[in-house]
Design an enzyme around this catalytic site. Structure first.
Site, PDB file in Angstrom:
ATOM      1  N   HIS A 259      38.569 104.843  16.936  1.00 26.49           N
ATOM      2  CA  HIS A 259      37.929 105.220  15.794  1.00 26.49           C
ATOM      3  C   HIS A 259      37.188 104.144  14.914  1.00 26.49           C
ATOM      4  O   HIS A 259      37.960 103.444  14.862  1.00 26.49           O
ATOM      5  CB  HIS A 259      38.584 106.376  14.919  1.00 26.49           C
ATOM      6  CG  HIS A 259      37.576 107.332  13.929  1.00 26.49           C
ATOM      7  ND1 HIS A 259      37.242 106.737  12.777  1.00 26.49           N
ATOM      8  CD2 HIS A 259      37.407 108.491  14.306  1.00 26.49           C
ATOM      9  CE1 HIS A 259      36.330 107.832  12.417  1.00 26.49           C
ATOM     10  NE2 HIS A 259      36.434 108.841  13.222  1.00 26.49           N
ATOM     11  N   ASP A 313      39.338 114.321  18.614  1.00 24.19           N
ATOM     12  CA  ASP A 313      38.805 115.078  19.923  1.00 24.19           C
ATOM     13  C   ASP A 313      39.849 115.257  20.804  1.00 24.19           C
ATOM     14  O   ASP A 313      39.984 115.990  21.797  1.00 24.19           O
ATOM     15  CB  ASP A 313      37.739 114.271  20.573  1.00 24.19           C
ATOM     16  CG  ASP A 313      36.546 114.473  19.636  1.00 24.19           C
ATOM     17  OD1 ASP A 313      36.028 115.473  19.249  1.00 24.19           O
ATOM     18  OD2 ASP A 313      35.682 113.429  19.515  1.00 24.19           O
TER      19      ASP A 313
END
Ligand code: CMC
Length: 376
Positions: A259, A313
């Site tokens: 991320h 996700d």
């Protein structure tokens, strides 16, 4: 001239009171409320109210907000025909992007950006997206469309329209929690896209259409489908480690990990992991959860030191699979929820707008002589 960091990493491009991330500590708050608290105690409808009004609603405010949302579940007349005229082979994210854009043509004043109009358009889009996705999915499967039921919550109604039967309480609550967890995430790529578009004083439909286009990319919301493809490719729990090690050796990215902001496990991934484990056991998908967990352990051992951990996700793929959603509906689920955050940011941008217009550092040639085409 100074140059912005590649990908605008670390650049503050807006002030916002909607959400907050501490990437080192793994904190996400919506208007100061910890995401874990909201997932545990709130509902998606209440969370949307929070994001759009910067405070939790009273009982009567929530009832009014929910009623206004639910009475708009059915998109304007003409949309149903449009959806059922689409090629059955179309990808749901392309359908969603195009149909959100089409909603503007059923609005008699699509360009009004005053606060009341912007909120009303946001509500139209939020209420219509589940119906668009469910109608298209049933259309492509050759099934009769199931009209929305305004007595049902956002999450219940979507699963009802998709499957033609009301979901169990467990499934509806699990799906509602997924919607809460995906609703906003500061200035991510699609939210930035929405704010950039509305900053021209374009319109809410255009801003959200652009945001959907951004979200579908595999580096952003499209990663949840990438995770499921990967899980399907791994034949067994035992083979998960060698599969991941092969990818790492080939320097391939593992979807659902890493991320830009979090350098630790995404706080949403904790909540989704819990959901995934429970639903996998309820639905006989223990192997899928076990594979996911094994991947997480291998990744932590190999790339944890680089700050690469599961993002939102990763476990959402297992969760959505256990809820019974088809793989290519995973990213539309993300979009359905994120309409809440995009809209909140669009409303906030309109309240104190200034056109986004950064500069580029030109690194090409100057004073180039024009050579006629026949001499090139
Ligand atoms: N698997 C393996 N290596 C990775 C991964 C990954 N998933 N993510 C980052 N890295 C490595 C990358 O190879 C690079 O290594 P090196 O420094 O040796 O070249 C380093 O970590 C930095 O990566 P980056 O791509 O420059 O970092 P970024 O901040 O630009 O990218 C990201 C962030 C999310 C695009 C990236 O981590 C990624 O591509 N992840 C996989 C896709 C994914 O899961 N996306 C969903 C993001 S969360 C939900 C959302 O926002 O939509």
């Amino acid at each position: 001239m100074t140059t912005a960091p590649k990908g605008l990493e670390g650049v503050i491009a807006a002030e916002s009171t909607i959400s907050f991330i501490d990437g080192a500590e793994g904190v996400l708050e919506y208007v100061g409320h910890a995401i874990g608290d909201l997932a545990q105690h709130s509902t998606f409808e209440e969370t949307v109210y929070l994001l759009w009004n910067q405070r939790l609603p009273t009982r009567s405010e929530l009832a009014d907000f929910s009623a206004a949302l639910r009475e708009r579940y059915e998109p304007p007349a003409g949309m149903r025909e449009l959806i059922t005229s689409l090629p059955k082979s179309a990808e749901p994210m392309h359908v969603l992007r195009t149909m959100v854009s089409a909603l503007s043509m059923h609005d008699s004043s699509p360009n009004d950006n005053d606060p009341g109009s912007a909120r009303s358009k946001a509500l139209n889009i939020l209420a219509s997206t589940p119906t668009i996705v469910a109608y298209f999915d049933r259309h492509r499967r050759g099934l009769d469309l199931v009209a929305p039921d305004s007595s049902l919550s956002y999450a219940e109604n979507f699963l009802y329209m998709l499957n033609g039967e009301k979901p169990t309480e467990t499934m509806a609550r699990a799906f509602d929690i997924c919607m809460i967890l995906h609703a906003d995430h500061t200035l991510n790529n699609s939210t930035f896209a929405a704010r950039v578009i509305i900053s021209t004083m374009s319109d809410v439909y255009s801003a959200l259409t652009g945001a959907i286009g951004s979200l579908r990319g595999p580096l952003h919301g499209g990663a949840n489908e990438g995770v499921m493809h990967m899980l399907n490719e791994i034949p067994s729990v035992e083979e998960a480690e060698s599969y991941i090690m092969g990818k790492i050796e080939r320097k391939e990215k593992i979807m659902g990990f890493g991320h830009r902001v979090y350098k630790t496990k995404d706080p949403r991934a904790f909540a989704l992991q819990g959901l995934a484990e429970r639903l996998a056991s309820d639905t006989g998908n223990q192997d899928l959860y076990a594979k996911s967990h094994k991947i997480e352990l291998v990744m932590e051992r190999e790339l944890g030191a680089k700050g690469i951990y599961p993002n939102v996700d990763f476990y959402s793929a297992t969760t959505y699979h256990c809820i019974g959603l088809k793989l290519d509906l995973f990213t539309p689920m993300f979009a359905m929820s994120r309409v809440a955050g995009w809209s909140g940011h669009v409303i906030e941008q309109l309240e104190d707008n200034r056109l986004y217009r950064p500069k580029a550092k030109y690194v090409g040639p100057h004073a180039v002589e024009y050579v006629p085409i026949e001499q090139r």
